[in-house]
Design an enzyme around this catalytic site. Structure first.
Site, PDB file in Angstrom:
ATOM      1  N   PHE A   1      -3.184   3.381  15.525  1.00  0.00           N
ATOM      2  CA  PHE A   1      -3.507   2.260  14.627  1.00  0.00           C
ATOM      3  C   PHE A   1      -3.787   1.026  15.486  1.00  0.00           C
ATOM      4  O   PHE A   1      -3.004   0.702  16.388  1.00  0.00           O
ATOM      5  CB  PHE A   1      -2.316   2.019  13.700  1.00  0.00           C
ATOM      6  CG  PHE A   1      -2.613   1.097  12.557  1.00  0.00           C
ATOM      7  CD1 PHE A   1      -3.157   1.577  11.379  1.00  0.00           C
ATOM      8  CD2 PHE A   1      -2.354  -0.261  12.658  1.00  0.00           C
ATOM      9  CE1 PHE A   1      -3.428   0.728  10.317  1.00  0.00           C
ATOM     10  CE2 PHE A   1      -2.625  -1.118  11.606  1.00  0.00           C
ATOM     11  CZ  PHE A   1      -3.164  -0.624  10.425  1.00  0.00           C
TER      12      PHE A   1
ATOM     13  N   ASP B   1       6.168   4.934  15.982  1.00  0.00           N
ATOM     14  CA  ASP B   1       5.761   4.127  14.834  1.00  0.00           C
ATOM     15  C   ASP B   1       5.824   5.033  13.603  1.00  0.00           C
ATOM     16  O   ASP B   1       5.126   6.049  13.528  1.00  0.00           O
ATOM     17  CB  ASP B   1       4.340   3.581  15.048  1.00  0.00           C
ATOM     18  CG  ASP B   1       3.939   2.600  13.953  1.00  0.00           C
ATOM     19  OD1 ASP B   1       4.414   2.762  12.805  1.00  0.00           O
ATOM     20  OD2 ASP B   1       3.135   1.696  14.228  1.00  0.00           O
TER      21      ASP B   1
ATOM     22  N   TYR C   1       6.150  -1.734   3.130  1.00  0.00           N
ATOM     23  CA  TYR C   1       5.298  -1.839   1.931  1.00  0.00           C
ATOM     24  C   TYR C   1       4.507  -0.579   1.627  1.00  0.00           C
ATOM     25  O   TYR C   1       3.757  -0.539   0.673  1.00  0.00           O
ATOM     26  CB  TYR C   1       4.348  -3.044   2.039  1.00  0.00           C
ATOM     27  CG  TYR C   1       3.491  -3.079   3.290  1.00  0.00           C
ATOM     28  CD1 TYR C   1       2.350  -2.305   3.401  1.00  0.00           C
ATOM     29  CD2 TYR C   1       3.830  -3.902   4.359  1.00  0.00           C
ATOM     30  CE1 TYR C   1       1.572  -2.335   4.542  1.00  0.00           C
ATOM     31  CE2 TYR C   1       3.060  -3.949   5.506  1.00  0.00           C
ATOM     32  CZ  TYR C   1       1.932  -3.166   5.589  1.00  0.00           C
ATOM     33  OH  TYR C   1       1.172  -3.193   6.728  1.00  0.00           O
ATOM     34  N   LYS C   2       4.650   0.454   2.459  1.00  0.00           N
ATOM     35  CA  LYS C   2       3.900   1.690   2.208  1.00  0.00           C
ATOM     36  C   LYS C   2       4.761   2.609   1.328  1.00  0.00           C
ATOM     37  O   LYS C   2       5.037   2.276   0.189  1.00  0.00           O
ATOM     38  CB  LYS C   2       3.484   2.311   3.534  1.00  0.00           C
ATOM     39  CG  LYS C   2       2.431   1.436   4.242  1.00  0.00           C
ATOM     40  CD  LYS C   2       2.035   1.917   5.609  1.00  0.00           C
ATOM     41  CE  LYS C   2       0.952   1.001   6.188  1.00  0.00           C
ATOM     42  NZ  LYS C   2       0.764   1.160   7.627  1.00  0.00           N
TER      43      LYS C   2
ATOM     44  N   ARG D   1      -9.442   8.698   2.275  1.00  0.00           N
ATOM     45  CA  ARG D   1      -8.010   8.957   2.470  1.00  0.00           C
ATOM     46  C   ARG D   1      -7.292   8.921   1.125  1.00  0.00           C
ATOM     47  O   ARG D   1      -7.464   7.989   0.338  1.00  0.00           O
ATOM     48  CB  ARG D   1      -7.460   7.888   3.407  1.00  0.00           C
ATOM     49  CG  ARG D   1      -6.037   8.109   3.834  1.00  0.00           C
ATOM     50  CD  ARG D   1      -5.658   7.128   4.922  1.00  0.00           C
ATOM     51  NE  ARG D   1      -5.529   5.775   4.407  1.00  0.00           N
ATOM     52  CZ  ARG D   1      -4.808   4.818   4.988  1.00  0.00           C
ATOM     53  NH1 ARG D   1      -4.172   5.078   6.117  1.00  0.00           N
ATOM     54  NH2 ARG D   1      -4.736   3.617   4.471  1.00  0.00           N
TER      55      ARG D   1
HETATM   56  C1  PLP Z   1       0.268   0.095   8.391  1.00  0.00           C
HETATM   57  C2  PLP Z   1       0.532   0.193   9.843  1.00  0.00           C
HETATM   58  C3  PLP Z   1       0.934  -0.919  10.572  1.00  0.00           C
HETATM   59  C4  PLP Z   1       1.014  -2.252   9.885  1.00  0.00           C
HETATM   60  O1  PLP Z   1       1.461  -3.277  10.664  1.00  0.00           O
HETATM   61  P1  PLP Z   1       1.716  -4.711   9.977  1.00  0.00           P
HETATM   62  O2  PLP Z   1       2.291  -5.509  11.050  1.00  0.00           O
HETATM   63  O3  PLP Z   1       2.603  -4.477   8.801  1.00  0.00           O
HETATM   64  O4  PLP Z   1       0.411  -5.227   9.482  1.00  0.00           O
HETATM   65  C5  PLP Z   1       1.240  -0.745  11.915  1.00  0.00           C
HETATM   66  N1  PLP Z   1       1.119   0.460  12.511  1.00  0.00           N
HETATM   67  C6  PLP Z   1       0.710   1.555  11.835  1.00  0.00           C
HETATM   68  C7  PLP Z   1       0.611   2.868  12.515  1.00  0.00           C
HETATM   69  C8  PLP Z   1       0.382   1.445  10.482  1.00  0.00           C
HETATM   70  O5  PLP Z   1      -0.045   2.516   9.805  1.00  0.00           O
END
Ligand code: PLP
Length: 411
Positions: A125, A196, A221-222, A370
């Site tokens: 990501f 992560d 938030y996911k 997705r």
């Molecule tokens: C959604 C996601 C993030 C989000 O990071 P934020 O700091 O909350 O914006 C980070 N890493 C991965 C792998 C994600 O899927």
């Protein structure tokens, strides 16, 4: 051959079916995007109103003690620990995933002096890679971020590597890495391992301590349904807590914040990973999401999640087989998270056409459609209805409409 009746029968036997009613889902929407933003649990709204009106409104500043606001990051961290195979005191809810990555990568690098490489995967990501780059630019002194393809990670873990940073479930394809052997490889080379869990926590079983992970971050938030921009969490294995230090040395991570000492002295426990004043309203919303998740049986959740992704993939093949949608996720449900992805060159427009029909998935560049499957609130019947809509979009080439071709700021 999967039929609508097959799926209704599965719903009748589903031990998780009662959880759907705990969410305030809009009528007529099939929500396959809980991997990006979980929906609103009914109790969250009630709790937010109560905390806002009574605690903030009436008790004002005394609430920090009277209503335990000061303990919330740790209290919620202890609950999240149960979701990810950690023990109380190893997890804290704070900041965003991005900020937590910065803190933990810095802590990891400091534990491995002389090693200058943060190793990650090229398809990670973007924020994970960007944050590592930002840290390296602050550290200077020959530090570097090294990105390699997933299949080359094993050989890239050399004695130059301080920390290996990987995302457990790939945001784009849903591919899930095997945490224990990858962590063991990092350790065998003397490196630390940071996971992560953004697409894992609340989506798949995670056992951080079973895998001997050193550090982890994840998202509120996911799949934990903590609300838009909910606080994230971080994990530091108990064995590192005495030695690991993070650089955002704000007063909330001080051993005695209200002694107002002149010099920073880190807290002995996980609260040293706090920086500034926690966002209380956001934390109480997150707590409701986590509590609700913990009421469900983890095995039931995984079983349903796997069956849903299997049904959806099989239905797409059955109903839309000749429309050029190719599976982008691992074919084996055991090798993927709680999502299914397809590739199609018109992926963005197809997703927009589906959203117009009330089926909410999302698009990830360059060509990924997705679909996330949150077993707490989705029904098997939703799979049938969603794929029926997809078939209509493809049969009638609805994606060709100009209104579906223009990209919005958030995809
Ligand atoms: C959604 C996601 C993030 C989000 O990071 P934020 O700091 O909350 O914006 C980070 N890493 C991965 C792998 C994600 O899927």
């Amino acid at each position: 051959m999967i039929t609508s009746e097959t799926l209704s029968a599965l719903d009748c036997e589903d031990p998780l079916a009662p959880f759907r009613d705990q969410f305030d889902l809009p009528e007529g929407i099939i929500y396959l995007d809980g991997n990006s933003l979980g929906p609103l649990p009914r109790r969250t709204l009630a709790r937010l109103i109560d905390v806002t009106r009574e605690e903030w409104g009436q008790s004002l500043i005394t609430s920090w003690n009277k209503h335990g606001w000061i303990d919330l990051p740790q209290r919620i961290g202890d609950k999240i620990a149960r979701v990810i195979g950690a023990t109380p005191g190893e997890v804290i809810a704070a900041d965003s995933t991005s900020v937590n990555l910065f803190k933990l990568l810095a802590a990891a690098c400091a534990l491995r002096p002389g090693r200058k490489v943060i190793l990650t995967e090229a398809g990670n990501f973007p924020t994970d890679i960007y944050i590592a780059e930002g840290l390296v630019s602050v550290l200077g002194d020959g530090y570097e971020v090294r990105t390699v393809d997933k299949e080359n990670i094993a050989t890239a873990i050399t004695d130059e590597v301080a920390v290996v940073m990987l995302t457990h479930v790939d945001y784009s394809t849903g591919e899930m890495l095997d945490m224990a052997p990858v962590t063991a490889m990092a350790h065998a080379a003397g490196a630390l391992m940071l996971w992560d869990l953004a697409h894992s926590a609340g989506a798949v079983p995670v056992d951080l301590n079973g895998a001997h992970a050193d550090f982890a971050v994840g998202c509120g938030y996911k799949y934990l349904n903590g609300g838009p921009g909910a606080p994230a969490f971080l994990f530091v294995a108990a064995r590192h807590q005495a030695d690991a230090r993070q650089p955002l040395s704000g007063w909330m991570g001080h051993a005695a914040p209200f002694d107002f000492e002149q010099r920073y002295r880190p807290a002995e426990d996980i609260t040293r990973y706090l920086a500034g004043t926690p966002a209380i309203l956001a934390l109480v919303a997150l707590e409701e999401g986590v509590d609700l998740y913990l009421e469900a049986d983890a095995e039931d959740l995984r079983r349903k999640s796997m069956l849903m992704t299997e049904c959806f993939a099989a239905l797409v093949a059955q109903e839309c087989g000749d429309h050029g949608l190719t599976l982008a996720s691992p074919a084996d449900a055991g090798m993927r998270g709680s999502q299914i992805c397809f590739r199609h060159e018109q992926g963005y427009a197809i997703i927009q056409a589906l959203i117009a029909r009330g089926v909410v998935g999302d698009f990830r560049t360059p060509d990924i459609l997705r679909f996330g499957f949150a077993p707490l609130y989705l029904r098997y019947q939703d799979m049938w209805n969603a794929v029926t809509h997809l078939r209509h979009v493809m049969d009638k080439r609805e994606w060709e409409s100009p209104e579906f071709q223009t990209k919005a700021a958030v995809t």
